[in-house]
Write an enzyme that holds these catalytic residues in place. Structure first.
Site: not given
Length: 853
Positions: A8, A95, A97, A99, A320, A322, A367
């Site tokens: 990203e 990532d 997740d 998103e 990570y 989140r 996670h």
């Protein structure tokens, strides 16, 4: 062989590149490369006339989203496409997740790769993690993509259908959000509780005692065998103790008489209780607990915490950030325990690895918890971090170490000391073994505080022992209203209710502040009267949208979609188009809602109407047959608007403002007033004759109305003032304050003063120096970003770099960006709010009628 890796951000790309061989090329997508349209210009011509095009979601065809590539991402897509042409394989390393899964899916949809595609996931950016991820790639998880897409569509449907209703019924620039509206309701309800709260007063006694030469404190707990009243005994709605409750309530006279009487009486230890207590460390950080502790201990906002954590993660320093999970991988556990052994010694290591279970409602993908990345577990000092990054990493490191440290062992001592018919209690705490306290204490303001500061020891005592009384002090207490939410407690409340996701909390809290629904003061989140009005409308007409349980159920549906147990389209169809769907509700309510009823707030015990209009909140009351209206200060907490405050504001408005003083020469009153363009000083009363308009001068930047003195006001009223004559022309040189701030002028030529200049003290010499400088030539404003389409006419809204700073533009209407709002981060919703406020202030001009043909 050439392999293209897409992540990203550039920082993440640089960190990963260091771990890969030359056959890998790492590029950044700069977040999402496509999204729902944000402007009319982004909507394809073939669908512009469709009724659903404004939403960007085809509600008539199974809620098919209309994805477009924003203008600022076209170059990124072009560069990624060029890089892909030279690659034999595409690795999507976004990532892990929902998103990130969505970004990866959009990349494949846009780039249409003809080479093998693999999804590469990792929760930390270290050499070991990246190498492991390369060996364990998978396919894109369509279930996670569908869950994220459904969330995006839900948020769009709520925001784009309800917000325009708020503009029509309350004021321009307001917005409703699927989760933000629930957060606002929590804040408003807490403020309502504070308004309804009735304080109660009670007295107790504190004694300073001594034994064996050591002093200690004791508190009165019973009198005549009956427990003394405390704050928890009072009814918060009446401020009194409920009838029939058996407690002793002392008044001031009784407390003082009792204190004096007990001072000289014998004090004896009646009982002594000693018990041991064990305390275990808190789990490692999740997103929400990190936000909470960073707010409590470091004073960081949720937004700032996530920004710093993002940088730490992308540099490969933490895992990570989140995550809902408190799980620690076995390899990480081994590394943490080894570091604890090195740092604190074997005695401080827990007997066996300590693992935690996630308890948060609807926790997402499994996670790891947030911890230092890698196997070395370096300290912030060893990483040579500084400032905010040092503070947050240090917090994460200490919390992580504490999880694998031994329990703390405490010894708690309670002594009951009798004197006549009264009993006092003294408590002591001794740390027998500090255990994890050496590294971290949850909730403590100073995690590095000395351990002996956490102790409160009693002197050696025994039952039957007489102790000395040095002082007995009567103390008055008042019960306190429920505390307002802070960012930490709001995040905790949202998480406990299963509303939203921890990764979105920072954005939610930032949004409700930007919208003017919340004022942040001393860490408290104080809802505004505008928040009351919006919540009033939503509670009355759209109760589901602000219902905690309903919103939590929506999150559960999204979780079910991610788990493959449900699908998005049926839920969207029922939510939006069903018999009680949102679309039909909004259409009906647009006809039913009376704006006057929505504007009027229901605030008990106020003998005046409180309304919210396009210019803010105001009081309204009929006096002598006439309606008196007065604006409420923007910063006034609704709970602090009492009937007495309302009466004072109305009386001041009816009788006119109080003068600051009087002009020494003319005798005219001098006022400090507030107008639509800010505070100003005025000489003389307001008159009906426009030709006799009083002299007014705006306050200088940084001046607060409440701090202005008569001397300062008189100096301002002297503006514009003549500094002298120009040596070349003989014409006067003046200093004053204009539309664009302080200036000096000569013969129609103006120069703005710098931040170092004071318009009240500037000299002729300095003015001549400024006038000699070349005047800035006007240049055409540069368009920085196109934000999207205006929901009313579909015309573009863009942000520009102008002569006097950045501003947003829609048609012929411009609105400057407030201080602190960056052109790169402003959203369409924020721009619409600024434009709406500017439009409300702009006087309307009557259009001339054209001749009929």
């Amino acid at each position: 062989m050439s392999k293209l890796v897409i992540v990203e951000s550039p920082t993440k790309a640089r960190t990963i590149s260091a771990f890969l061989s030359g056959e890998y090329r790492v590029e950044a997508s700069m977040g999402h490369i496509r999204d729902l349209p944000a402007s009319a210009s982004e909507i394809p011509a073939k669908v512009k006339k469709e009724a659903w095009s404004r939403l960007g979601v085809n509600v008539e065809e199974d809620f098919k989203p209309l994805y477009v590539i924003p203008r600022d991402k076209k170059k990124v897509v072009k560069e990624l496409s060029a890089a892909l042409k030279n690659a034999d394989e595409l690795l999507l390393a976004t990532d892990e997740d929902r998103e990130g899964e969505s970004i990866a899916w959009h990349l494949t949809e846009v780039l249409k790769p003809r080479v093998p595609v693999r999804r590469m996931v990792f929760h930390e950016i270290t050499r070991e993690a990246i190498n492991h991820a390369l060996q364990d790639c998978r396919e894109i998880d369509e279930r996670l993509v569908e869950a994220q897409e459904t969330r995006r569509i839900l948020d769009r449907l709520v925001g784009y259908t309800v917000s325009p209703l708020l503009w029509k019924k309350i004021a321009p620039g307001l917005s409703a959000g699927r989760v933000q509206s629930v957060a606002v309701r929590l804040l408003v309800n807490r403020e309502r509780e504070r308004r309804a709260f009735q304080s109660g007063a009670y007295w107790d006694l504190r004694a300073l005692l001594a034994a064996e030469g050591e002093a200690f404190n004791a508190q009165l707990v019973t009198l005549g065998g009956v427990r003394l009243a405390t704050g928890k005994d009072f009814d918060e709605n009446t401020g009194r103790i409920p009838e029939g409750k058996k407690v002793v309530l002392l008044d001031e006279a009784q407390a003082r008489e009792l204190a004096e009487r007990l001072q000289g009486a014998p004090w004896v230890v009646r009982s002594l209780t000693v018990r041991d207590q064990t305390r275990s460390p808190a789990p490692p950080f999740t997103t929400s607990t990190l936000q909470q502790e960073a707010n409590r201990k470091l004073g960081f906002s949720a937004k700032r915490t996530m920004q710093i954590a993002q940088r730490l993660y992308e540099r490969g320093l933490i895992t990570y950030m989140r995550t809902d999970s408190v799980h620690l991988a076995k390899q990480a556990l081994d590394a943490i325990r080894e570091r604890v052994r090195e740092q604190y010694g074997t005695d401080y290591l827990s007997p066996k690895p300590r693992q935690y279970r996630t308890k948060a409602k609807g926790a997402q993908e499994a996670h790891e918890a947030i911890r230092p990345a890698g196997q070395q577990m370096p300290t912030a000092d060893e990483l040579h971090l500084e400032g905010a990054e040092y503070a947050l990493y240090d917090l994460i490191w200490k919390r992580t170490m504490a999880t694998q440290m031994a329990d703390a062992r405490l010894r708690l001592t309670t002594a009951i000391i009798a004197v006549e018919e009264a009993e006092f209690r003294a408590s002591g705490k001794e740390i027998v073994f500090p255990g994890f306290f050496r590294a971290y204490v949850e909730g403590a303001d100073d995690p590095a505080a000395r351990l002996d500061d956490q102790e409160s020891l009693l002197p050696p005592l025994r039952e039957g022992q007489q102790v000395d009384c040095r002082q007995v002090e009567p103390l008055r207490h008042e019960t306190k209203p429920p505390a307002r939410y802070t960012e930490a407690t709001l995040v905790k409340a949202l998480e406990n209710e299963g509303v939203g996701r921890p990764s979105t909390y920072a954005t939610i809290i930032s949004t409700i502040q930007d919208r003017g629904y919340v004022i942040k003061s001393a860490r408290q989140l104080i809802p505004t009267f505008t928040a009351f009005a919006v919540n009033h409308l939503l509670e009355r007409h759209f109760p589901d949208l602000v219902d905690l349980r309903f919103t939590a159920q929506m999150e559960q549906v999204l979780d079910d979609i991610a788990a493959g147990q449900a699908h998005g389209v049926p839920y969207l169809r029922e939510f939006f188009l069903g018999e009680t769907g949102l679309e039909g509700q909004v259409q009906r309510k647009a006809e039913e809602i009376d704006p006057r009823s929505v504007h009027a707030l229901e605030l008990p015990a106020i003998n005046a109407r409180v309304r919210v209009g396009r210019y803010g909140a105001y009081l309204e009351q009929e006096r002598d047959g006439q309606i008196v209206r007065v604006s409420l200060p923007d910063t006034m907490p609704p709970a602090e608007l009492t009937d007495a405050v309302a009466l004072q504001l109305l009386q001041e408005k009816a009788s006119g403002p109080t003068p600051l003083g009087y002009h020494p020469q003319t005798g005219e009153p001098v006022f400090v007033l507030k107008g639509p363009y800010g505070p100003y000083v005025q000489l003389g009363e307001n008159g009906g004759d426009k030709a006799q308009k009083p002299h007014r001068v705006s306050l200088l930047k940084g001046m607060k109305p409440e701090d202005v003195t008569l001397e300062q006001a008189l100096a301002l009223l002297e503006l514009p003032r003549t500094l002298g004559t120009h040596p070349e022309t003989g014409e006067p040189v003046e200093a004053g304050i204009g539309r664009f701030g302080p200036y000096v002028r000569h013969n129609g030529e103006y120069r703005s003063l710098t931040a170092a200049d004071d318009v009240l003290r500037i000299t002729l010499e300095r003015a001549l120096e400024l006038l000699a400088q070349e005047k800035n030539t006007r240049r055409r404003a540069e368009k920085l970003r196109e934000l999207g389409a205006h929901p009313e006419d579909g015309k573009p809204v863009a942000v520009y770099a102008g002569r006097y700073g950045p501003y947003v533009k829609h048609g012929r209407l411009n609105a400057s960006l407030p201080k602190g709002v960056e052109p790169q981060t402003i959203t369409l919703e924020q721009a619409l709010e600024l434009l709406a406020k500017k439009a409300a202030k702009k006087p309307r001009t009557r259009r001339k009628r054209g001749k009929k043909a």
